[in-house]
Motif scaffolding. Sequence first.
Motif, PDB file in Angstrom:
ATOM      1  N   ILE A   1      16.540 -36.447 -10.001  1.00 34.53           N
ATOM      2  CA  ILE A   1      17.022 -37.739  -9.517  1.00 34.53           C
ATOM      3  C   ILE A   1      17.283 -38.619 -10.736  1.00 34.53           C
ATOM      4  CG2 ILE A   1      15.976 -37.636  -7.229  1.00 34.53           C
ATOM      5  CD1 ILE A   1      13.740 -39.495  -8.276  1.00 34.53           C
ATOM      6  N   LEU A   2      18.252 -39.515 -10.599  1.00 28.70           N
ATOM      7  CA  LEU A   2      18.652 -40.378 -11.708  1.00 28.70           C
ATOM      8  C   LEU A   2      18.609 -41.831 -11.262  1.00 28.70           C
ATOM      9  CD1 LEU A   2      20.996 -37.820 -11.460  1.00 28.70           C
ATOM     10  CD2 LEU A   2      21.044 -38.471 -13.845  1.00 28.70           C
ATOM     11  N   LYS A   3      18.154 -42.706 -12.151  1.00 24.34           N
ATOM     12  CA  LYS A   3      18.092 -44.136 -11.831  1.00 24.34           C
ATOM     13  C   LYS A   3      19.369 -44.811 -12.311  1.00 24.34           C
ATOM     14  CE  LYS A   3      15.025 -48.044 -11.748  1.00 24.34           C
ATOM     15  NZ  LYS A   3      13.696 -48.546 -12.088  1.00 24.34           N
ATOM     16  N   ARG A   4      20.066 -45.431 -11.365  1.00 23.31           N
ATOM     17  CA  ARG A   4      21.338 -46.085 -11.665  1.00 23.31           C
ATOM     18  C   ARG A   4      21.106 -47.345 -12.499  1.00 23.31           C
ATOM     19  NH1 ARG A   4      25.600 -44.428  -8.720  1.00 23.31           N
ATOM     20  NH2 ARG A   4      26.504 -46.488  -8.462  1.00 23.31           N
ATOM     21  N   GLY A   5      21.973 -47.545 -13.473  1.00 20.26           N
ATOM     22  CA  GLY A   5      21.857 -48.693 -14.362  1.00 20.26           C
ATOM     23  C   GLY A   5      22.543 -49.932 -13.817  1.00 20.26           C
ATOM     24  N   ASN A   6      22.673 -50.941 -14.659  1.00 19.88           N
ATOM     25  CA  ASN A   6      23.276 -52.215 -14.251  1.00 19.88           C
ATOM     26  C   ASN A   6      24.786 -52.259 -14.428  1.00 19.88           C
ATOM     27  OD1 ASN A   6      20.872 -53.423 -13.440  1.00 19.88           O
ATOM     28  ND2 ASN A   6      20.363 -53.966 -15.550  1.00 19.88           N
ATOM     29  N   LYS A   7      25.372 -51.225 -15.023  1.00 20.30           N
ATOM     30  CA  LYS A   7      26.815 -51.224 -15.268  1.00 20.30           C
ATOM     31  C   LYS A   7      27.608 -50.596 -14.123  1.00 20.30           C
ATOM     32  CE  LYS A   7      26.084 -50.982 -20.236  1.00 20.30           C
ATOM     33  NZ  LYS A   7      26.203 -50.148 -21.431  1.00 20.30           N
ATOM     34  N   VAL A   8      26.916 -50.003 -13.153  1.00 18.03           N
ATOM     35  CA  VAL A   8      27.608 -49.379 -12.024  1.00 18.03           C
ATOM     36  C   VAL A   8      27.952 -50.441 -10.978  1.00 18.03           C
ATOM     37  CG1 VAL A   8      26.600 -47.099 -12.374  1.00 18.03           C
ATOM     38  CG2 VAL A   8      25.412 -48.747 -10.928  1.00 18.03           C
ATOM     39  N   ARG A   9      28.929 -50.121 -10.126  1.00 16.44           N
ATOM     40  CA  ARG A   9      29.387 -51.095  -9.125  1.00 16.44           C
ATOM     41  C   ARG A   9      28.398 -51.293  -7.986  1.00 16.44           C
ATOM     42  NH1 ARG A   9      35.478 -49.340  -7.826  1.00 16.44           N
ATOM     43  NH2 ARG A   9      34.921 -47.485  -8.965  1.00 16.44           N
ATOM     44  N   THR A  10      27.776 -50.209  -7.539  1.00 21.61           N
ATOM     45  CA  THR A  10      26.911 -50.300  -6.359  1.00 21.61           C
ATOM     46  C   THR A  10      25.530 -49.715  -6.645  1.00 21.61           C
ATOM     47  OG1 THR A  10      27.749 -48.180  -5.558  1.00 21.61           O
ATOM     48  CG2 THR A  10      28.833 -50.160  -4.705  1.00 21.61           C
ATOM     49  N   TYR A  11      24.565 -50.205  -5.903  1.00 23.37           N
ATOM     50  CA  TYR A  11      23.198 -49.667  -5.888  1.00 23.37           C
ATOM     51  C   TYR A  11      22.528 -49.651  -7.262  1.00 23.37           C
ATOM     52  CZ  TYR A  11      25.128 -48.251  -1.406  1.00 23.37           C
ATOM     53  OH  TYR A  11      25.746 -48.250  -0.181  1.00 23.37           O
ATOM     54  N   LYS A  12      22.674 -50.751  -7.977  1.00 21.70           N
ATOM     55  CA  LYS A  12      22.027 -50.894  -9.287  1.00 21.70           C
ATOM     56  C   LYS A  12      20.511 -50.733  -9.151  1.00 21.70           C
ATOM     57  CE  LYS A  12      25.420 -54.214 -11.147  1.00 21.70           C
ATOM     58  NZ  LYS A  12      26.538 -53.874 -10.318  1.00 21.70           N
ATOM     59  N   GLY A  13      19.919 -49.951 -10.048  1.00 21.48           N
ATOM     60  CA  GLY A  13      18.472 -49.780 -10.063  1.00 21.48           C
ATOM     61  C   GLY A  13      17.922 -48.812  -9.032  1.00 21.48           C
ATOM     62  N   LYS A  14      18.778 -48.227  -8.225  1.00 12.78           N
ATOM     63  CA  LYS A  14      18.329 -47.274  -7.200  1.00 12.78           C
ATOM     64  C   LYS A  14      18.355 -45.855  -7.762  1.00 12.78           C
ATOM     65  CE  LYS A  14      18.506 -50.246  -3.628  1.00 12.78           C
ATOM     66  NZ  LYS A  14      17.398 -50.583  -2.781  1.00 12.78           N
ATOM     67  N   TRP A  15      17.490 -45.023  -7.229  1.00 14.80           N
ATOM     68  CA  TRP A  15      17.474 -43.606  -7.604  1.00 14.80           C
ATOM     69  C   TRP A  15      18.523 -42.872  -6.781  1.00 14.80           C
ATOM     70  CZ3 TRP A  15      14.779 -41.684 -11.649  1.00 14.80           C
ATOM     71  CH2 TRP A  15      13.803 -42.522 -12.198  1.00 14.80           C
TER      72      TRP A  15
END
Length: 136
Positions: free
Chosen positions: A17-31
Amino acid sequence: MIEVVTAILKKDKKILILKRGNKVRTYKGKWAGISGYIEENEEPLERVIKEIEEETGLKRSEIFFVKKIKPVQFFDENENIQWKVHPFLFEVKKDEIKIDWEHIDYKWINVEEIDEYDTVPKLKETIHLLMKSSGQ
């Protein structure tokens, strides 16, 4: 409707599983799993392989297709988006990856641990469906 792919990578008894960063459009900080938007006239399998290569640094020769299940569709009221997710399961032989700009962390976890994480919508159900139907 927005169509995306999501891949779960499995090594032995663990999944990535990967934790989404703040540069993505959706679901920031979600796994999440490895995911990406399907472009016009693009086959989901080709897109998911490209996403795995981009997001993990693994080469096509290092990933092994196990299965895909029927797409999962849902409406996310918070994002006001109708999603159609094409889920895939792949096996890998090594657990060393290089995450790209989309993610800030990653973990290899036991499948049953997924319920302890704050994930993107429908990821937990999708993982359970992929693993259940693969005899895990």
